[in-house]
Write a protein that holds these residues in place. Structure first.
Motif, PDB file in Angstrom:
ATOM      1  N   MET A 108       0.851  -1.186   0.000  1.00 55.60           N
ATOM      2  CA  MET A 108       0.000   0.000   0.000  1.00 55.60           C
ATOM      3  C   MET A 108       0.889   1.239   0.000  1.00 55.60           C
ATOM      4  O   MET A 108       1.931   1.271   0.640  1.00 55.60           O
ATOM      5  CB  MET A 108      -0.895  -0.028   1.236  1.00 55.60           C
ATOM      6  CG  MET A 108      -1.767   1.199   1.386  1.00 55.60           C
ATOM      7  SD  MET A 108      -3.040   0.989   2.602  1.00 55.60           S
ATOM      8  CE  MET A 108      -4.350   0.481   1.542  1.00 55.60           C
ATOM      9  N   ILE A 143      -7.127   0.393   8.189  1.00 50.98           N
ATOM     10  CA  ILE A 143      -6.037   0.125   7.238  1.00 50.98           C
ATOM     11  C   ILE A 143      -4.921  -0.664   7.915  1.00 50.98           C
ATOM     12  O   ILE A 143      -4.415  -1.656   7.369  1.00 50.98           O
ATOM     13  CB  ILE A 143      -5.485   1.449   6.649  1.00 50.98           C
ATOM     14  CG1 ILE A 143      -6.537   2.099   5.753  1.00 50.98           C
ATOM     15  CG2 ILE A 143      -4.194   1.204   5.877  1.00 50.98           C
ATOM     16  CD1 ILE A 143      -6.207   3.533   5.356  1.00 50.98           C
ATOM     17  N   MET A 160      -3.634  -4.518   6.997  1.00 48.68           N
ATOM     18  CA  MET A 160      -2.248  -4.797   6.613  1.00 48.68           C
ATOM     19  C   MET A 160      -1.636  -5.865   7.518  1.00 48.68           C
ATOM     20  O   MET A 160      -0.981  -6.791   7.033  1.00 48.68           O
ATOM     21  CB  MET A 160      -1.425  -3.511   6.642  1.00 48.68           C
ATOM     22  CG  MET A 160      -1.788  -2.556   5.511  1.00 48.68           C
ATOM     23  SD  MET A 160      -0.796  -1.074   5.502  1.00 48.68           S
ATOM     24  CE  MET A 160       0.769  -1.734   4.926  1.00 48.68           C
ATOM     25  N   LYS A 185       1.529  -7.961   6.468  1.00 48.65           N
ATOM     26  CA  LYS A 185       2.354  -6.820   6.046  1.00 48.65           C
ATOM     27  C   LYS A 185       2.522  -5.857   7.218  1.00 48.65           C
ATOM     28  O   LYS A 185       1.572  -5.146   7.566  1.00 48.65           O
ATOM     29  CB  LYS A 185       1.701  -6.084   4.874  1.00 48.65           C
ATOM     30  CG  LYS A 185       1.511  -6.926   3.645  1.00 48.65           C
ATOM     31  CD  LYS A 185       0.787  -6.121   2.569  1.00 48.65           C
ATOM     32  CE  LYS A 185       0.530  -6.979   1.345  1.00 48.65           C
ATOM     33  NZ  LYS A 185      -0.267  -6.256   0.349  1.00 48.65           N
ATOM     34  N   CYS A 210       3.185  -2.553   9.223  1.00 44.90           N
ATOM     35  CA  CYS A 210       2.930  -1.176   8.797  1.00 44.90           C
ATOM     36  C   CYS A 210       3.402  -0.200   9.861  1.00 44.90           C
ATOM     37  O   CYS A 210       3.715  -0.581  10.980  1.00 44.90           O
ATOM     38  CB  CYS A 210       1.442  -0.972   8.498  1.00 44.90           C
ATOM     39  SG  CYS A 210       0.374  -1.098   9.937  1.00 44.90           S
TER      40      CYS A 210
END
Length: 166
Positions: free
Chosen positions: A1, A24, A28, A33, A35
């Protein structure tokens, strides 16, 4: 992203923006992922940059220094940013990204790495413009049409932001 930034100007924006950031970040992390969420003071605008560059240009064209010597806009920028940093320090408000003295690679000299206006926060850029006005007035600078025109743009931008925040 990709990197996203949202400016929050009022309390009514806090919950929806923070809720979206939470959503968000959760998505993630669930996707494996890692972040990073960062909250910082608003950065300066391009209008602010144009304003202080026009002002520094006026100073460079009109003011002589030590022995009636004229310096380039780059030299004046370095002098003015350094002086601005010193004034902020003396008021107990150091710049977010201050300059520093470092030793040269051969260990024979000290090198000054000045703070960069690129990393000014919005409040620092506003203070820098005010500092430039004060310095210019003390030096007898007559502000040029470009500097005055950019001031109008700058002033309009500040007024719009103040209305949005209210």
């Amino acid at each position: 992203m990709s990197k996203q930034a949202t400016t929050i100007r009022s309390e009514s924006q806090l919950r929806p923006v923070m809720t979206r950031a939470w959503e968000i970040a959760c998505a993630m992390v669930k996707a494996g992922k890692p972040c990073c969420v960062s909250i910082t003071e608003e950065s300066k605008t391009r209008t602010m940059e144009k304003k202080y560059h026009a002002m520094i240009g006026d100073i460079a064209k009109q003011v002589t220094f030590f022995g009636k010597k004229r310096y380039s806009q780059d030299v004046w920028k370095a002098l003015l940013v350094d002086q601005f940093e010193q004034e902020k320090l003396s008021m107990g408000e150091p710049l977010t990204h201050p300059g520093q003295l470092i030793t040269s690679m051969d260990g024979r000299r000290t090198i000054t790495v000045r703070p960069t206006t690129t990393k000014f926060r919005k409040s620092e850029a506003v203070d820098f413009v005010e500092f430039l006005y004060a310095q210019g007035c003390e030096m007898g600078v007559q502000w040029s049409e470009p500097a005055l025109a950019v001031y109008e743009e700058y002033y309009d931008e500040m007024q719009k932001q103040n209305r949005r925040a209210a």
